[in-house]
Design an enzyme around this catalytic site. Sequence first.
Site, PDB file in Angstrom:
ATOM      1  N   TYR A 186      -2.417   2.444   8.352  1.00 56.12           N
ATOM      2  CA  TYR A 186      -2.634   2.002   6.969  1.00 56.12           C
ATOM      3  C   TYR A 186      -2.713   0.480   6.833  1.00 56.12           C
ATOM      4  CZ  TYR A 186       2.380   0.943   6.439  1.00 56.12           C
ATOM      5  OH  TYR A 186       3.634   0.414   6.567  1.00 56.12           O
ATOM      6  N   ILE A 187      -1.929  -0.268   7.619  1.00 57.26           N
ATOM      7  CA  ILE A 187      -1.966  -1.729   7.488  1.00 57.26           C
ATOM      8  C   ILE A 187      -3.314  -2.267   7.951  1.00 57.26           C
ATOM      9  CG2 ILE A 187      -0.938  -3.905   8.252  1.00 57.26           C
ATOM     10  CD1 ILE A 187       1.726  -2.444   8.541  1.00 57.26           C
ATOM     11  N   VAL A 271      -0.532  -2.478  15.356  1.00 58.45           N
ATOM     12  CA  VAL A 271      -0.254  -1.280  16.164  1.00 58.45           C
ATOM     13  C   VAL A 271       1.136  -0.699  15.879  1.00 58.45           C
ATOM     14  CG1 VAL A 271      -1.842  -1.913  18.005  1.00 58.45           C
ATOM     15  CG2 VAL A 271       0.528  -2.734  18.083  1.00 58.45           C
ATOM     16  N   GLY A 272       1.759  -1.146  14.812  1.00 61.62           N
ATOM     17  CA  GLY A 272       3.060  -0.616  14.446  1.00 61.62           C
ATOM     18  C   GLY A 272       4.083  -1.705  14.200  1.00 61.62           C
ATOM     19  N   ARG A 273       5.272  -1.279  13.802  1.00 64.01           N
ATOM     20  CA  ARG A 273       6.364  -2.207  13.538  1.00 64.01           C
ATOM     21  C   ARG A 273       7.614  -1.727  14.275  1.00 64.01           C
ATOM     22  NH1 ARG A 273       5.591  -5.716   9.545  1.00 64.01           N
ATOM     23  NH2 ARG A 273       7.799  -5.841   8.974  1.00 64.01           N
ATOM     24  N   ALA A 320       9.495   0.705   1.555  1.00 67.09           N
ATOM     25  CA  ALA A 320      10.401  -0.105   0.743  1.00 67.09           C
ATOM     26  C   ALA A 320      11.202   0.757  -0.222  1.00 67.09           C
ATOM     27  CB  ALA A 320       9.606  -1.163  -0.022  1.00 67.09           C
ATOM     28  N   HIS A 444      -5.777  13.904 -21.843  1.00 65.28           N
ATOM     29  CA  HIS A 444      -7.220  13.867 -21.576  1.00 65.28           C
ATOM     30  C   HIS A 444      -7.823  12.649 -22.269  1.00 65.28           C
ATOM     31  CE1 HIS A 444     -11.303  15.413 -20.973  1.00 65.28           C
ATOM     32  NE2 HIS A 444     -11.537  15.062 -22.228  1.00 65.28           N
TER      33      HIS A 444
END
Length: 465
Positions: A186-187, A271-273, A320, A444
């Site tokens: 996603y990042i 590639v990740g954290r 978070a 609506h």
Amino acid sequence: MKEISCKLLVIGAGPGGYVCAIRAGQLGVDTVIVEAVKAGGTCLNIGCIPSKAVIHAADEYEKLAEMAAGKNPFGITVEKQAIDLAKTVAWKDRIVGRLNTGVAGLLKKAGVKMVAGWARFRDGKTVEVETETGLQVIRAETIVIATGAKPMELPFLPFGGAVISSTEALSLKELPKKLLVIGAGYIGLELGTAYAKLGSQVTVVEALPRILPQYDAELTRPVAKRLDALGIKVLVGAKARGLTREGDALMVETSDGKDERLAFDKILVTVGRRPAMEGWGLEELDLDKDGLFIRIDDQCRTSMRGVFAIGDVTGEPMLAHRAMAQGEMVAEIVAGHRRNWDKRSIPAVCFTDPEIVMAGLSPEEAKKTGRETRIGQFPFTANGRAMTLAGEEGFVRVVARADNNVVLGIQAVGKGVSELSAAFGLAIEMGSRLEDIAGSIHAHPTQSEAFQEAALKALGHALHI
């Protein structure tokens, strides 16, 4: 050397840490919080908030570009679009600054003492903090570790120079003509899409067979289609090998085993954290680990009495809002309340184009429980509000038990669906059945009607398809 004592010491003022400290202060707990950089942590300063600001600016720029090219359906034209990236970054920084000040104000209002500096454990009850005015020792009855996480780097592509992490990507003063993104999570896709809209030539390299592997293929299909429309080149099943000897290109092994040379101005590695564990003196503590992360129980207690851990340092999901909920819970436990982690759902949002929301179980995950399920899916092509927003791509999907219609999971992909995440999370948390969602009046014209229609579809009587 100064010494202070407190009932609760929180290390790290990110979302989890500052929420924990504020709630503890509200409950009358004598609380100190230590932060080495700025209040708000990664999310506020170099993550969630600034990335959404840049994404929004990119969306606005793209609209103008389409208008200038006569490609929008609204009949609007403009002469020419332009962007001053330095001004965009300055606007983003002002937002971050306002929120920094807001968090500091909330901590002060709650009676929390904030110490600026780097904390290091002496033992399970004592830390020392290097501050601007010298060494400060803090002794606490209870300590909460909320040190967060940081970007992972590749051994053959260490950060520095043209190789950047998401932190540097959010503070560029000039637009890179050629941007390589390593990692299609996603990042990488959020930032890669934003820079493509601003005019960069973007190439994404992903080692796995498809983008956004944490989401099911049906949800990611509209995102892949949009990446192609934006001219983003995506290489899946490809492995980055390292820079050429000249350092002017990245060598990549493609899915068919061939080598490809990719030129670049910047390489964004996403590639990740990994948990931020170094430099805190954690070796002085006897903490059980779960892989790289600190192991916790359903009250966020670690293996050491009086030591809690919350947020990214405790593992997935690194969100978070998970850290905030953990922080609030721990503060109440320290204050003597009976609490434990009993959340049924933690919604996750991917701010790609279109956006993706997941809450609860996916169809595949629900299937693995061994129960029969009902699935209802409603497309935005049949939703009037989505049409007026030119956002018909996507759908809402509801997964429920077949025997009693209790909702197990809700997913959506589409323009602006991040704002539906609260409704999805609430429905699961409240133990809603399909009849509850289908029987609630949805305003609506709104995109939320697709949520009701998906529930109706699962019950066998959708009204608008």
